[in-house]
Design a protein around this motif. Sequence first.
Motif, PDB file in Angstrom:
ATOM      1  N   SER A   1      -4.290   7.003   7.283  1.00  0.00           N
ATOM      2  CA  SER A   1      -3.986   8.219   6.544  1.00  0.00           C
ATOM      3  C   SER A   1      -2.537   8.214   6.068  1.00  0.00           C
ATOM      4  O   SER A   1      -1.609   8.070   6.859  1.00  0.00           O
ATOM      5  N   GLY A   2      -2.349   8.305   4.763  1.00  0.00           N
ATOM      6  CA  GLY A   2      -1.009   8.360   4.172  1.00  0.00           C
ATOM      7  C   GLY A   2      -0.141   7.162   4.517  1.00  0.00           C
ATOM      8  O   GLY A   2       1.065   7.280   4.683  1.00  0.00           O
TER       9      GLY A   2
ATOM     10  N   LEU B   1       0.878  -1.174   0.000  1.00  0.00           N
ATOM     11  CA  LEU B   1       0.000   0.000   0.000  1.00  0.00           C
ATOM     12  C   LEU B   1       0.913   1.221   0.000  1.00  0.00           C
ATOM     13  O   LEU B   1       1.913   1.254   0.717  1.00  0.00           O
ATOM     14  N   ARG B   2       0.594   2.205  -0.827  1.00  0.00           N
ATOM     15  CA  ARG B   2       1.418   3.410  -0.921  1.00  0.00           C
ATOM     16  C   ARG B   2       0.557   4.647  -0.699  1.00  0.00           C
ATOM     17  O   ARG B   2      -0.361   4.913  -1.481  1.00  0.00           O
ATOM     18  N   GLY B   3       0.870   5.381   0.365  1.00  0.00           N
ATOM     19  CA  GLY B   3       0.170   6.633   0.641  1.00  0.00           C
ATOM     20  C   GLY B   3      -1.329   6.460   0.777  1.00  0.00           C
ATOM     21  O   GLY B   3      -2.104   7.303   0.333  1.00  0.00           O
ATOM     22  N   VAL B   4      -1.734   5.355   1.408  1.00  0.00           N
ATOM     23  CA  VAL B   4      -3.153   5.007   1.435  1.00  0.00           C
ATOM     24  C   VAL B   4      -3.904   5.670   2.596  1.00  0.00           C
ATOM     25  O   VAL B   4      -3.456   5.659   3.739  1.00  0.00           O
ATOM     26  N   SER B   5      -5.032   6.275   2.263  1.00  0.00           N
ATOM     27  CA  SER B   5      -5.934   6.811   3.280  1.00  0.00           C
ATOM     28  C   SER B   5      -7.287   6.143   3.119  1.00  0.00           C
ATOM     29  O   SER B   5      -7.690   5.794   2.002  1.00  0.00           O
TER      30      SER B   5
ATOM     31  N   ASP C   1      -7.478   7.375  -1.140  1.00  0.00           N
ATOM     32  CA  ASP C   1      -6.283   8.020  -1.659  1.00  0.00           C
ATOM     33  C   ASP C   1      -5.170   6.992  -1.672  1.00  0.00           C
ATOM     34  O   ASP C   1      -5.179   6.093  -0.850  1.00  0.00           O
ATOM     35  N   GLY C   2      -4.192   7.176  -2.573  1.00  0.00           N
ATOM     36  CA  GLY C   2      -3.067   6.248  -2.605  1.00  0.00           C
ATOM     37  C   GLY C   2      -3.405   5.018  -3.422  1.00  0.00           C
ATOM     38  O   GLY C   2      -4.446   4.951  -4.076  1.00  0.00           O
ATOM     39  N   ARG C   3      -2.513   4.000  -3.378  1.00  0.00           N
ATOM     40  CA  ARG C   3      -2.779   2.824  -4.220  1.00  0.00           C
ATOM     41  C   ARG C   3      -2.244   1.533  -3.632  1.00  0.00           C
ATOM     42  O   ARG C   3      -1.382   1.517  -2.758  1.00  0.00           O
TER      43      ARG C   3
ATOM     44  N   ASP D   1       1.984   3.721   4.319  1.00  0.00           N
ATOM     45  CA  ASP D   1       2.797   2.843   3.471  1.00  0.00           C
ATOM     46  C   ASP D   1       2.913   1.496   4.167  1.00  0.00           C
ATOM     47  O   ASP D   1       3.187   1.454   5.369  1.00  0.00           O
TER      48      ASP D   1
END
Length: 284
Positions: free
Chosen positions: A25-26, A10-14, A62-64, A28
Motif C-alpha cells: 500500500s502506497g 515503483l511510486r505510490g504503488v498499492s 494504484d500508483g505506477r 515507493d
Amino acid sequence: MSEPTALVALRGVSYAYEDGPVVLSGLDFDVREGRALALLGRNGSGKTTLMRLLSGGLRPDDGRLTVAGTPVTYDRKGLTRLRTTVQLVVQDPDDQLFAASVAQDVSFGPLNLGLPDAEVRARVDEALTALDITALADRPTHLLSYGQRKRTAIAGAVAMRPRVLILDEPTAGLDPDGQERLLATLDGLRASGTTVVMATHDVDLALRWADDAALLTPGGVRTGAAPAMLARTDLLQQAGLRLPWGVAAAQFLRAHGLLDDASPGPRDAEALAALATAPSPAEG
Ligand SMILES: Nc1ncnc2c1ncn2[C@@H]1O[C@H](COP(=O)(O)OP(=O)(O)O)[C@@H](O)[C@H]1O
Ligand SMILES: [Mg+2]
C-alpha cells in the motif's frame, strides 16, 4: 547534487489480489543501476508480489511503475520494452521452463522479440556460457537436476540481455556448492553491467552479497546500505528477521574491545578469520 533517477521504480504503488488482503500500500521502491540489491522480508510479506510488480507481471491497483523516469504502459509495446529492461526469474524453475530442450527454452525470449536467427544463436550461446550450462544445450529439460533447471531458467532471462535481472529466492533449494556457483555467476553478470536484485529471507546471504538491502515490513519498505540496514535490530524485528551472524559477531567483538567502532564488521567467514588474526585495536 540530487539523487540520480532510479533505473526502475515503483511510486505510490498499492496491490491486492482478487478476494485477498491488501499486500502493498502506497509503496515507493527504487532499483538503482549498478547496485546489488537484496529485498528481505518474512514469508508472506510481499516480496514476490513486489517483484512481479517491478517486472510488469502484475499491474498496480494504484500508483505506477517507471523505467528511467518514464511510466510503463501495459500494452504490448510497453510490456515488450519493459521485458528488454527488466527480467524476473521466478522461484520455481518448473513455473518457467516449458520447451523440450535447454537451448530451445533459452531461445524463446529472443525469438519472441523477432530477432534474426544469428542474433538469437549468439544470445543463447552467451547465456549458456554465463550460466556454465553449454554442455547441457541439447538436454531435455525434464532430465535436468533442480540446480540445472534453475540455471536454465536464469539463462532464459539473461538471453534477453536485461539491464535489471530480478531473482526470486534464487538460492532456495540449492546445496552449498550450488549456492556458491550461483553467487559466482551473479558476480560475473554484475561485472558485465547487469543490475541484480534478489528477494530472500536469508539475512546472512544478503549481508555477504548485497550493496543495498530493502527491508519489507508491515509499515512499508526501507532501503539503505546493506551493512547499516542489516544492523537495524528494530527494522529487522518488524520485518520478522533476525540479526545476520556477521553483525552479531561484530557487536560481540566491539563489546570485548576487539574491534573498534570505525572498522566494518565481517561480512563472511573469511573476513571474520582476518579480524581474528589481525592485531587488536588495544595493541595498536
Ligand atoms: N495469487 C495469489 N492470490 C491471493 N493471494 C496471494 C497470491 N499470491 C500471494 N498472495 C498473498 O499475498 C501475500 C504476499 O505474498 P508474497 O508476495 O508471495 O510474499 P513473499 O514472497 O514475501 O512470501 C501473502 O499473504 C499471500 O498469501
Ligand atoms: Mg515469495
